[in-house]
Design a protein around this motif. Structure first.
Motif, PDB file in Angstrom:
ATOM      1  N   VAL A  27       0.871  -1.232   0.161  1.00 34.56           N
ATOM      2  CA  VAL A  27      -0.023  -0.058  -0.065  1.00 34.56           C
ATOM      3  C   VAL A  27       0.849   1.162   0.071  1.00 34.56           C
ATOM      4  N   ASN A  28       2.129   1.129   0.649  1.00 34.26           N
ATOM      5  CA  ASN A  28       2.699   2.212   0.750  1.00 34.26           C
ATOM      6  C   ASN A  28       3.804   2.682  -0.318  1.00 34.26           C
ATOM      7  N   SER A  29       3.439   1.690  -1.419  1.00 37.91           N
ATOM      8  CA  SER A  29       4.372   2.193  -2.878  1.00 37.91           C
ATOM      9  C   SER A  29       3.573   3.059  -3.531  1.00 37.91           C
ATOM     10  N   ILE A  30       4.425   3.967  -3.958  1.00 38.41           N
ATOM     11  CA  ILE A  30       3.585   4.997  -5.099  1.00 38.41           C
ATOM     12  C   ILE A  30       3.168   4.538  -6.238  1.00 38.41           C
ATOM     13  N   TYR A  31       3.574   3.437  -6.559  1.00 35.86           N
ATOM     14  CA  TYR A  31       3.132   2.611  -7.532  1.00 35.86           C
ATOM     15  C   TYR A  31       1.586   1.916  -7.367  1.00 35.86           C
ATOM     16  N   THR A  32       1.183   1.926  -6.231  1.00 38.07           N
ATOM     17  CA  THR A  32      -0.175   1.106  -5.962  1.00 38.07           C
ATOM     18  C   THR A  32      -1.099   2.117  -5.691  1.00 38.07           C
ATOM     19  N   ILE A  33      -2.310   1.592  -6.253  1.00 35.49           N
ATOM     20  CA  ILE A  33      -3.532   2.076  -6.065  1.00 35.49           C
ATOM     21  C   ILE A  33      -4.308   1.282  -5.354  1.00 35.49           C
ATOM     22  N   GLY A  34      -4.173   1.702  -3.930  1.00 36.27           N
ATOM     23  CA  GLY A  34      -5.032   1.238  -2.860  1.00 36.27           C
ATOM     24  C   GLY A  34      -6.469   1.523  -2.773  1.00 36.27           C
ATOM     25  N   ILE A  35      -7.233   0.445  -2.726  1.00 37.54           N
ATOM     26  CA  ILE A  35      -8.753   0.375  -3.191  1.00 37.54           C
ATOM     27  C   ILE A  35      -9.470  -0.339  -1.796  1.00 37.54           C
ATOM     28  N   GLY A  36     -10.266   0.551  -1.075  1.00 38.09           N
ATOM     29  CA  GLY A  36     -11.098   0.072   0.010  1.00 38.09           C
ATOM     30  C   GLY A  36     -12.583  -0.126  -0.582  1.00 38.09           C
ATOM     31  N   SER A  37     -13.386  -0.399   0.051  1.00 37.96           N
ATOM     32  CA  SER A  37     -14.919  -0.545  -0.055  1.00 37.96           C
ATOM     33  C   SER A  37     -15.754   0.336   0.843  1.00 37.96           C
TER      34      SER A  37
END
Length: 236
Positions: A27-37
């Motif tokens: 999640v902490n990677s700048i390349y990640t799009i962290g998605i919740g619900s």
């Protein structure tokens, strides 16, 4: 970044109650799009993990909801109560696929901009706060609920963002001793003497803080995750 790589940038965050998705390195990677619900009523599900790395959420089926999310199932069946972030993540993946179909020149940073600028808090029941850029953000819902139509519409006429520029800064004092119950504050500045830092930073997209921790004392062996809390304040 190639088109095939986009789908690997989506990460679902849930399952561990009373935890923080900030403890997840992906999640902490700048390349990640962290998605919740979020439930159809705009409520935070009981399994949702809050953190600043969460970019946005998608509406999902939840107990008692009238919203149905359909997907394929085993034995050639159709399931209509697809729930949790297992449903939210592929929904946003599909939205990004549609955006790429509308504009094949989108980069990974373009996609993040589109999600940030088009996501909406209007139907969410958790108050957010304004960050330094004037955008509403919440540790539970990120920049809001992803709006597929808005993402695709804006993607059609999107101008690719300029090349990424990065700067590295170090605090004057690089070692801090934090005793039990105490707090240390570290202020970081971007002086223009460092490669024109101030003049060349038009928009701040990501902040990455690298920290090394070690425990000393008689109870060092009993140290556990969560015993030290770090708060990063958005630049203004």
């Amino acid at each position: 970044m190639e088109r095939e790589q986009y789908m690997s940038l989506l990460l679902e965050m849930e399952a561990v109650y009373d935890d923080s998705c900030a403890a997840n390195g992906y999640v902490n990677s700048i390349y990640t799009i962290g998605i919740g619900s979020a439930t159809s009523k705009g409520i935070v599900p009981e399994y949702e993990e809050p953190c600043s790395g969460k970019m946005a959420v998608s509406f999902i089926h939840h107990r008692g909801d009238k919203l149905n999310v359909a997907t394929t199932d085993i034995d050639n069946q159709c399931r209509q109560n697809f729930d949790k972030t297992s449903a939210a993540t592929p929904t946003v993946s599909a939205t990004i696929a549609l955006a790429l179909e509308a504009n094949e020149n989108l980069t990974w940073r373009d996609v993040q901009y589109l999600i940030v600028y088009t996501s909406d808090h209007g139907k969410l029941n958790h108050p957010g706060t304004k960050n330094g850029a004037g955008l509403t953000f919440s540790h539970y819902f990120g920049f809001g609920a992803v709006d597929a139509e808005a993402v695709v519409t804006r993607a059609r006429h999107w101008t690719t963002v300029p090349p990424q520029t990065s700067f590295s800064l170090r605090p004057i004092n690089s070692t801090y001793l934090v005793s039990n119950g105490s707090t240390e504050r570290i202020d970081m500045f971007c002086p223009n003497e460092i490669d024109g830092c101030y003049d060349n930073v038009g928009l701040l997209e990501h902040v990455v803080v690298r920290v090394s921790l070690w425990f000393e004392g008689d109870n060092a062996a009993d140290a556990q995750r969560g015993q030290i809390m770090m708060n990063l304040t958005s630049p203004r």
